[in-house]
Scaffold this active site. Structure first.
Site, PDB file in Angstrom:
ATOM      1  N   GLN A 259      56.673  84.901   2.493  1.00 54.59           N
ATOM      2  CA  GLN A 259      56.263  86.305   2.604  1.00 54.59           C
ATOM      3  C   GLN A 259      55.729  86.814   1.274  1.00 54.59           C
ATOM      4  O   GLN A 259      54.719  87.504   1.211  1.00 54.59           O
ATOM      5  CB  GLN A 259      57.435  87.206   3.045  1.00 54.59           C
ATOM      6  CG  GLN A 259      57.873  86.988   4.461  1.00 54.59           C
ATOM      7  CD  GLN A 259      56.731  87.007   5.433  1.00 54.59           C
ATOM      8  OE1 GLN A 259      56.039  88.011   5.543  1.00 54.59           O
ATOM      9  NE2 GLN A 259      56.508  85.909   6.138  1.00 54.59           N
ATOM     10  N   HIS A 262      52.069  86.614   0.299  1.00 53.00           N
ATOM     11  CA  HIS A 262      51.055  87.410   0.993  1.00 53.00           C
ATOM     12  C   HIS A 262      50.470  88.494   0.100  1.00 53.00           C
ATOM     13  O   HIS A 262      49.282  88.793   0.164  1.00 53.00           O
ATOM     14  CB  HIS A 262      51.668  88.118   2.214  1.00 53.00           C
ATOM     15  CG  HIS A 262      51.572  87.316   3.473  1.00 53.00           C
ATOM     16  ND1 HIS A 262      50.373  87.020   4.059  1.00 53.00           N
ATOM     17  CD2 HIS A 262      52.515  86.769   4.266  1.00 53.00           C
ATOM     18  CE1 HIS A 262      50.582  86.309   5.160  1.00 53.00           C
ATOM     19  NE2 HIS A 262      51.876  86.135   5.299  1.00 53.00           N
ATOM     20  N   GLU A 327      60.927  93.241   9.508  1.00 53.59           N
ATOM     21  CA  GLU A 327      59.813  92.738  10.316  1.00 53.59           C
ATOM     22  C   GLU A 327      60.147  91.317  10.804  1.00 53.59           C
ATOM     23  O   GLU A 327      60.086  91.026  11.990  1.00 53.59           O
ATOM     24  CB  GLU A 327      58.547  92.718   9.450  1.00 53.59           C
ATOM     25  CG  GLU A 327      57.315  92.214  10.164  1.00 53.59           C
ATOM     26  CD  GLU A 327      56.143  91.979   9.196  1.00 53.59           C
ATOM     27  OE1 GLU A 327      56.358  91.981   7.962  1.00 53.59           O
ATOM     28  OE2 GLU A 327      55.021  91.766   9.688  1.00 53.59           O
ATOM     29  N   HIS A 328      60.497  90.435   9.866  1.00 51.85           N
ATOM     30  CA  HIS A 328      60.899  89.060  10.196  1.00 51.85           C
ATOM     31  C   HIS A 328      62.350  88.869   9.790  1.00 51.85           C
ATOM     32  O   HIS A 328      62.721  89.206   8.667  1.00 51.85           O
ATOM     33  CB  HIS A 328      60.078  88.047   9.395  1.00 51.85           C
ATOM     34  CG  HIS A 328      58.600  88.167   9.566  1.00 51.85           C
ATOM     35  ND1 HIS A 328      57.793  88.775   8.629  1.00 51.85           N
ATOM     36  CD2 HIS A 328      57.776  87.741  10.556  1.00 51.85           C
ATOM     37  CE1 HIS A 328      56.528  88.729   9.039  1.00 51.85           C
ATOM     38  NE2 HIS A 328      56.483  88.107  10.202  1.00 51.85           N
ATOM     39  N   ASP A 361      54.208  82.477  12.348  1.00 56.61           N
ATOM     40  CA  ASP A 361      52.889  82.979  11.947  1.00 56.61           C
ATOM     41  C   ASP A 361      51.766  82.263  12.677  1.00 56.61           C
ATOM     42  O   ASP A 361      50.661  82.803  12.806  1.00 56.61           O
ATOM     43  CB  ASP A 361      52.680  82.787  10.439  1.00 56.61           C
ATOM     44  CG  ASP A 361      53.422  83.835   9.629  1.00 56.61           C
ATOM     45  OD1 ASP A 361      53.689  84.919  10.181  1.00 56.61           O
ATOM     46  OD2 ASP A 361      53.736  83.565   8.460  1.00 56.61           O
ATOM     47  N   HIS A 420      51.772 126.677  41.096  1.00 53.33           N
ATOM     48  CA  HIS A 420      52.543 125.463  41.339  1.00 53.33           C
ATOM     49  C   HIS A 420      53.408 125.632  42.593  1.00 53.33           C
ATOM     50  O   HIS A 420      53.414 124.795  43.494  1.00 53.33           O
ATOM     51  CB  HIS A 420      53.478 125.162  40.151  1.00 53.33           C
ATOM     52  CG  HIS A 420      52.808 124.580  38.948  1.00 53.33           C
ATOM     53  ND1 HIS A 420      51.880 125.259  38.205  1.00 53.33           N
ATOM     54  CD2 HIS A 420      52.953 123.367  38.350  1.00 53.33           C
ATOM     55  CE1 HIS A 420      51.476 124.495  37.190  1.00 53.33           C
ATOM     56  NE2 HIS A 420      52.113 123.340  37.264  1.00 53.33           N
TER      57      HIS A 420
END
Lengths: 433, 433
Positions: A259, A262, A327-328, A361, A420
């Site tokens: 990670q 990135h 996230e992961h 991934d 209505h």
């Protein structure tokens, strides 16, 4: 070195909160620029897109040349070596097999009052997928965005991918072809988002836009939201690994670095119930940082946002994990299923030591577009459902209207919505003759 | 009078496009004000909320008095007459029965390579529901927002409802109690959204915010999106009725007026295959507009945005309907199921003459929070899924990693993400001994 925390330390709570609230991303405020770009594309269409592409991508296009032709795509795809082609095909097949299972069922039933109720799912007609150019031009992201759209049944799927200075990534075009993408445009930035949302003379507008991008793309997506649907606005990537001592520290170090490499704003966290193991992983990271190609990026991410947290036991790990809402989440423990059962907020969980996050991934099958920045508390990764929508269905029989109508009349009156109520009353009067 | 269009007229396409793109809402630009309010609440918490409530709602609160006590709620609920209580309970029961069916299934399977894959749905932990005060304070909306949240399994559901000048709507509190709401705060506006998103000393933050509101509330929801989840930003209500000549023009007129009476910006459209029937409906509308309580609002909506469109046949009606992508679609034709099957984009479909749209507002069962402004092309009405999120699960066996790992290594290399590849390589090396 990253931060070392321990839940047994008296200042843990304060330090953990600081970690949770650390601002990892300093988005430049590009909103005014983006607003002008969008207005320009809405007003001048292709001409604006061509001029902006010339300015930002140093690329001269004419409108007829914005889309890659089938021949251009074929020529680019032919450049891809066999190993990469096969790897993309393997990935596509596994992603498709996973996402096909997400196709939702329609339902219809008649209730005791005689009302026939249900819903029906249909696909979005046209979707646009933004693919970044340059360094972050990932063919895997093309598969992850395009395959769910095609599985959902989207009729027309357009990609925009900028080609600064005319540089094309053949793998992106091959991934698009494998995924069944219908149109590929060599444009990018806010102008691409505007063209997809509002259309130009050459590009027909779409209904939904997904895919990652820089600050300009993110701001443009926010602005066109409502006119079209968008996916989430993704932040920097994150991983939390929960590992016990029975792991190879180097494997865990590599998972953390996958990670960190990135983005300098990425975040890699380790939670372990063994402080010594935590130190061993940190040492393994330092060693890997000596040689990794992207060591500058990975090192900065690990130094600024990395953390090794020691807990008393795995229950405590699960509690902290839910506060992080990663996230992961990798669970490298003896019984990953049991630990997984204690987790509520996570984008994707990877169970056991044979499931490094990088598998997810590319070839695991589940989507790699996942909620970042603690948004797993309330949102999910990209799926087939993001390219579909549900229409609810109701049909009242005369009996059902007799049974339920009077309650509607009362509620309409209490909300001072006379018409209505009257729309029900007129029918009940006929029924009750 | 509304516009009269016919697909047989040469200028139809231009006029229909103008109808589709008519700007019905002039939202004031309140974004700067809202940004200041949110910053103030983040910084000063309860004190800011109290001061803003004093300024906007002319109501002096102390923080301890922001929440209604159980006794205050009970006292308000006791004021509600039996007929209204029973109507709310009937509505709640029907809405719950419908939404329970939306609860999604978890899945898990092992694929031929030996990877165990799947996903799991979990509820959002805490949700906040905004309820407008004053004229648009609808108890039915409380049910429509709160029941899906509770069916989803949300642990903590908080409502904010402003009480300008201290005026409380007992029906809103009763609807909240029936729906199982946990906390009710007498605050509103952007300050309520900020308090829900960021929390104050008194109000714990939530993870998701839903519910309608004015321009300030809408702008605040847009701003906190990302920090928390939000539902859609709703525009003015719309209805499209497709009706053949075998209908009572007065019924159809009332159905059209039941949207028009919501708001001067609401839109009511009729498509019919019989021009004479269309004129009869327009006459019936004029007659009703003589006496309707909300005739000023309904009349303005019908005059400014209403339309009667004559088509050659119902296939043409279905095509136009998909271009409109209406929030509410009523099919008053001989075979509504057949026509429904030709429709792709609509928030909710009401089949047959015994299903006036107002039934769906209250007691049909499906949600009445629906996509407006053509967003049914890409989004759905509120549902249980809006209060849940999906975590994907993957577990590779050694065999699965052997089978899929090499493709991941190739793709990582092609994306220049070395650590991604190495995290797989290290494990494969061990496996392959």
């Amino acid at each position: 070195m990253p931060v070392f925390l321990s839940t047994s330390a008296p200042d843990f709570e304060a330090k953990f909160r600081a970690l949770l609230s650390a601002k990892r991303e300093d988005s430049p405020d590009v909103d005014d620029t983006v607003a002008r770009i969008i207005a320009d594309v809405r007003c001048r269409g292709d001409r604006a897109v061509v001029e902006l592409t010339e300015r930002f991508d140093r690329l001269t296009l004419d409108p007829a040349g914005m889309a890659f032709t089938a021949e251009e795509i074929a020529a680019q795809c032919a450049k891809v070596p066999d190993a990469e082609r096969q790897a993309l095909e393997t990935a596509a097949e596994r992603i498709r097999a996973y996402h096909v299972r997400q196709l939702p069922d329609d339902q219809q039933w008649t209730d005791p009052e005689g009302a026939t109720l249900g819903w029906r799912w249909t696909a979005v007609s046209a979707a646009g997928l933004y693919v970044p150019g340059g360094l972050a031009s990932y063919p895997s992201s093309v598969l992850m965005n395009a395959i769910p759209a095609k599985v959902a049944g989207v009729d027309r799927l357009a990609i925009t991918v900028p080609t600064p200075d005319g540089v094309v990534n053949p793998l992106v075009l091959l991934a698009a072809r494998i995924a069944g993408v219908d149109e590929v445009y060599r444009i990018g930035g806010a102008q691409a988002i505007a063209a997809l949302a509002y259309g130009t003379e050459t590009i027909a507008p779409v209904d939904k836009i997904t895919g990652p991008g820089n600050a300009f793309v993110a701001a443009a997506k926010r602005r066109v939201f409502g006119k079209v649907g968008i996916d989430m606005i993704a932040g920097p990537s994150e991983i939390l690994v929960i590992a016990d001592r029975d792991n190879d520290p180097d494997w865990i170090a590599l998972d953390l670095m996958s990670q960190a490499e990135h983005d300098e704003s990425a975040q890699s966290l380790l939670i372990t119930d063994d402080a010594e193991f935590g130190r061993a992983v940190a040492e393994a990271v330092e060693k890997r940082l000596e040689t990794l190609e992207r060591r500058a990026i990975a090192g900065a991410s690990w130094r600024d946002f990395g953390a090794v947290i020691t807990v008393a036991d795995l229950d405590e790990a699960a509690e902290l994990s839910d506060r992080i809402a990663p996230e992961h989440l990798e669970l490298c423990v003896a019984d990953p299923e049991a630990l997984s059962g204690k987790i509520r907020h996570a984008g994707a969980i990877f169970l056991g030591q044979w499931t490094p996050e990088a598998i997810g991934d590319y070839v695991g099958g589940p989507n790699h577009v996942l909620p970042t920045a603690r948004s797993a508390r309330f949102s999910s990764g990209l799926s087939v459902l993001d390219f579909m929508k549900r229409t609810t269905l109701s049909k009242m029989s005369p009996d059902a209207l007799r049974a339920c109508g009077p309650a509607a009349e009362v509620l309409a009156k209490s909300e001072s919505l006379e018409a209505h109520g009257l729309s029900v009353t007129a029918r009940l009067r006929k029924l009750n003759g």
